[in-house]
Design an enzyme around this catalytic site. Sequence first.
Site, PDB file in Angstrom:
ATOM      1  N   VAL A 167      31.800 -26.864  13.309  1.00 26.62           N
ATOM      2  CA  VAL A 167      32.219 -28.130  13.937  1.00 26.62           C
ATOM      3  C   VAL A 167      33.407 -27.849  14.849  1.00 26.62           C
ATOM      4  O   VAL A 167      34.397 -27.260  14.417  1.00 26.62           O
ATOM      5  CB  VAL A 167      32.637 -29.171  12.871  1.00 26.62           C
ATOM      6  CG1 VAL A 167      32.982 -30.497  13.541  1.00 26.62           C
ATOM      7  CG2 VAL A 167      31.537 -29.380  11.842  1.00 26.62           C
ATOM      8  N   LYS A 239      26.816 -32.453  12.225  1.00 26.52           N
ATOM      9  CA  LYS A 239      28.257 -32.131  12.181  1.00 26.52           C
ATOM     10  C   LYS A 239      29.051 -33.175  11.398  1.00 26.52           C
ATOM     11  O   LYS A 239      29.947 -32.815  10.631  1.00 26.52           O
ATOM     12  CB  LYS A 239      28.802 -32.003  13.604  1.00 26.52           C
ATOM     13  CG  LYS A 239      28.380 -30.692  14.267  1.00 26.52           C
ATOM     14  CD  LYS A 239      28.773 -30.689  15.722  1.00 26.52           C
ATOM     15  CE  LYS A 239      28.484 -29.345  16.371  1.00 26.52           C
ATOM     16  NZ  LYS A 239      28.414 -29.432  17.826  1.00 26.52           N
TER      17      LYS A 239
HETATM   18  N1  HSE Z   1      24.904 -27.648  20.908  1.00 29.84           N
HETATM   19  C1  HSE Z   1      26.199 -27.733  20.330  1.00 29.84           C
HETATM   20  C2  HSE Z   1      27.028 -28.714  21.144  1.00 29.84           C
HETATM   21  C3  HSE Z   1      26.817 -26.376  20.307  1.00 29.84           C
HETATM   22  O1  HSE Z   1      26.617 -29.032  22.257  1.00 29.84           O
HETATM   23  O2  HSE Z   1      28.070 -29.164  20.671  1.00 29.84           O
HETATM   24  C4  HSE Z   1      28.079 -26.269  19.511  1.00 29.84           C
HETATM   25  O3  HSE Z   1      27.877 -26.646  18.168  1.00 29.84           O
END
Ligand code: HSE
Length: 365
Positions: A167, A239
């Site tokens: 995160v 997250k």
């Molecule tokens: N795809 C994720 C984002 C990458 O855009 O935040 C980082 O966790």
Amino acid sequence: MKAAGRLDSSRKAPLRVLLLGCGNVGRGLVRVLTVERDRYPGLEGLDIQIVGITTGTRGAVARESGVDLVRALSELEGGGRFSKQNPDRVELTSLEAVQELDYDALVELTPLSIANRGEPAISHIRSALERSRHVVTANKGPFAYVYRDLMNLADSRGVRLLHESTVMDGAPVLNLARHTLKGCRIQALEGILNSTTNYVLSRMEEGLSMQEAVELAQLQGYAEADPTLDLEGWDATVKICVLANAFMGADLDPSKVDRQGIEKVTAEDLREVGARGDRLKLICRAWRHEGQVSAKVAVETVPAGHPLWAVSGTGAALRITTDLMAPIVVVQDNPGVKDTVYGVVGDLITVAERKFETENDGRLK
Ligand code: HSE
């Protein structure tokens, strides 16, 4: 005396690492440990030997005395996979490597999987912990789906399971709550946690189409391997579940969280909200209510003056409300892939310090 901010290089054998996954973050890690190493004097005492690298589609390499990282990197960046001539090349799946190779710490960098509810990363991590190996990972899936099981397993084996970069990349949100908010009970979390959608919304405000903005995010390496996981709010949902599980004792299932993505946001919506001075953002929330922890991810209008209003581009931010303190806001200003790499490196330093402490006093290894 140990120099401030430096690792002590006087006492050790290398930390032997098995690396699973060598996409943008894995290659970035290998670069920091090899060709870019001289740029980071703070890493001077960090002695890491990579004894194996496995990938989903690019082959695998392994060598007990350490793989030739410069060659491995150049093959991945040149031909896209390990060459047949590479003397370190082996036929090993990731799970076989976890179960069979000799290493001190597993670095798990395989991609997020929603369809398989965090697998195969969960099996990789569980197998390493069962062998009493430390684990560092940037893969958020396992901590959204089986946080407590994995943490209990790590505790029972006396090893570290660290995931700072799951995160806000290397920004110290997990370490902040774990080490510096002692005695505080976290009541609520509010944040912008997905860089790709925040970047896409910012570029759409400047006139790009969603498709153009997503392509740019992919080029720069922020988007998930499957960018619909970003656009549909899955990455953000996973997250906030990781944070709620880690900070609030929750046991959330991402598939049951109220989730909205940005797929339906139009240029017209952004113009209309922007005309009032406000902005549309994909906001993640977790809160306590009647003894339960709930979470939600939704597109919200953020008024000018709110701490999350100014978070643009790939920026991310987390506002932590506790019972003992005024809310704390951690803001990450336009991070890139290197920030995720740093989160992994920082966790590896923690593991290395712990490994040598325990070796020195003869208890755990
Ligand atoms: N795809 C994720 C984002 C990458 O855009 O935040 C980082 O966790």
